[in-house]
Enzyme design. Sequence first.
Site, PDB file in Angstrom:
ATOM      1  N   CYS A   1       0.823  -1.215   0.000  1.00 51.19           N
ATOM      2  CA  CYS A   1       0.000   0.000   0.000  1.00 51.19           C
ATOM      3  C   CYS A   1       0.859   1.268   0.000  1.00 51.19           C
ATOM      4  O   CYS A   1       0.657   2.165  -0.844  1.00 51.19           O
ATOM      5  CB  CYS A   1      -0.960  -0.016   1.178  1.00 51.19           C
ATOM      6  SG  CYS A   1      -0.203  -0.367   2.783  1.00 51.19           S
ATOM      7  N   PHE A   2       1.835   1.375   0.903  1.00 49.52           N
ATOM      8  CA  PHE A   2       2.753   2.513   0.874  1.00 49.52           C
ATOM      9  C   PHE A   2       3.475   2.568  -0.473  1.00 49.52           C
ATOM     10  O   PHE A   2       3.654   3.635  -1.061  1.00 49.52           O
ATOM     11  CB  PHE A   2       3.796   2.408   1.988  1.00 49.52           C
ATOM     12  CG  PHE A   2       3.385   3.014   3.303  1.00 49.52           C
ATOM     13  CD1 PHE A   2       2.849   4.288   3.376  1.00 49.52           C
ATOM     14  CD2 PHE A   2       3.563   2.301   4.482  1.00 49.52           C
ATOM     15  CE1 PHE A   2       2.500   4.854   4.593  1.00 49.52           C
ATOM     16  CE2 PHE A   2       3.209   2.856   5.709  1.00 49.52           C
ATOM     17  CZ  PHE A   2       2.673   4.132   5.760  1.00 49.52           C
TER      18      PHE A   2
END
Length: 322
Positions: A132-133
Amino acid sequence: MKKCKVGILGGAGYTGGELIRLLINHPFVEIGYIHSNSNAGNFVYEVHTDLLGDTDLKFVNATDESVDVVFLCLGHGESIKRVDSISKKVKVIDLSQDFRLNSEQSRPFVYGLPELNKEQIKKAHNVANPGCFATAIQLALLPLASENKLPKGIQINATTGSTGVGQRLSSSSHFTWRQNNASVYKPFEHQHLAEINKSLTFLQASFSADMLFIPQRGTFTRGIMACVTLTTSLSIEALKNTYAAYYRDHPFVHVSDKAIDLKQVVNTNKCVLYIEKYKEQLLIVSVIDNLLKGASGQAVQNMNLMFGFDEKAGLQLKASAF
């Protein structure tokens, strides 16, 4: 059009739940099974209570090979244990970190960031969904890397919601600790840096991987806001043209002329970017929903590409907005 039959391993967690919500409404999908060791025999809506009235599917503890694709929504380190038990005739989309860097396994995996590898994903049999990051940060930087314009000394400050740590309760996700609080974790050494570096050096071989990444925990449940700063002599007009050109054929990434906020993307598969320049300093703000564009939504986007569906099928979602 013939429907794609899917199986889900690890359907009781956050990413599994989001995947079920998307797939039961997908026009070209039939869910074959939803596996969960701990919830076998229970109705899906008994775990994901918002799905009461939407599905009568039950969790199972067995799998079958009649599906076209399996989504692995398992914990990190678990997918690599299970993948060899899946028939090689069945396509695999893994949402863990197990195959993002180690693609040369018995089943080779393509890194599943459509804005980087769309054509490879279309031909892939196995896809490793990005972190996600990593998704939020790469989407902020890919246009510059594509033109060999990434400088040294990139600084990143990114804040994620509590769902980023998964459904299992921990000291840093407990309401009484998280609410009205903020904290830094894994500064400079977050595991997503490796996949970010790999993608950026793929586009810009000279990139030195010199990034200072400070991840933070926020007092909200879902979403990521990444603020990236770097030095550049490019004009703001040239930068806007670069970003517009790079994302012209990518339907889920949008560049805003105005400052952005997280709720513009929560509950969507979008990434919204905003760029602003002060003297020689460039600020790039990137916002995504960590459970959708950062996980399950991107997995469905990859499935659409792998099976020749409209890339946006099942993903035209309404933002929370307020």
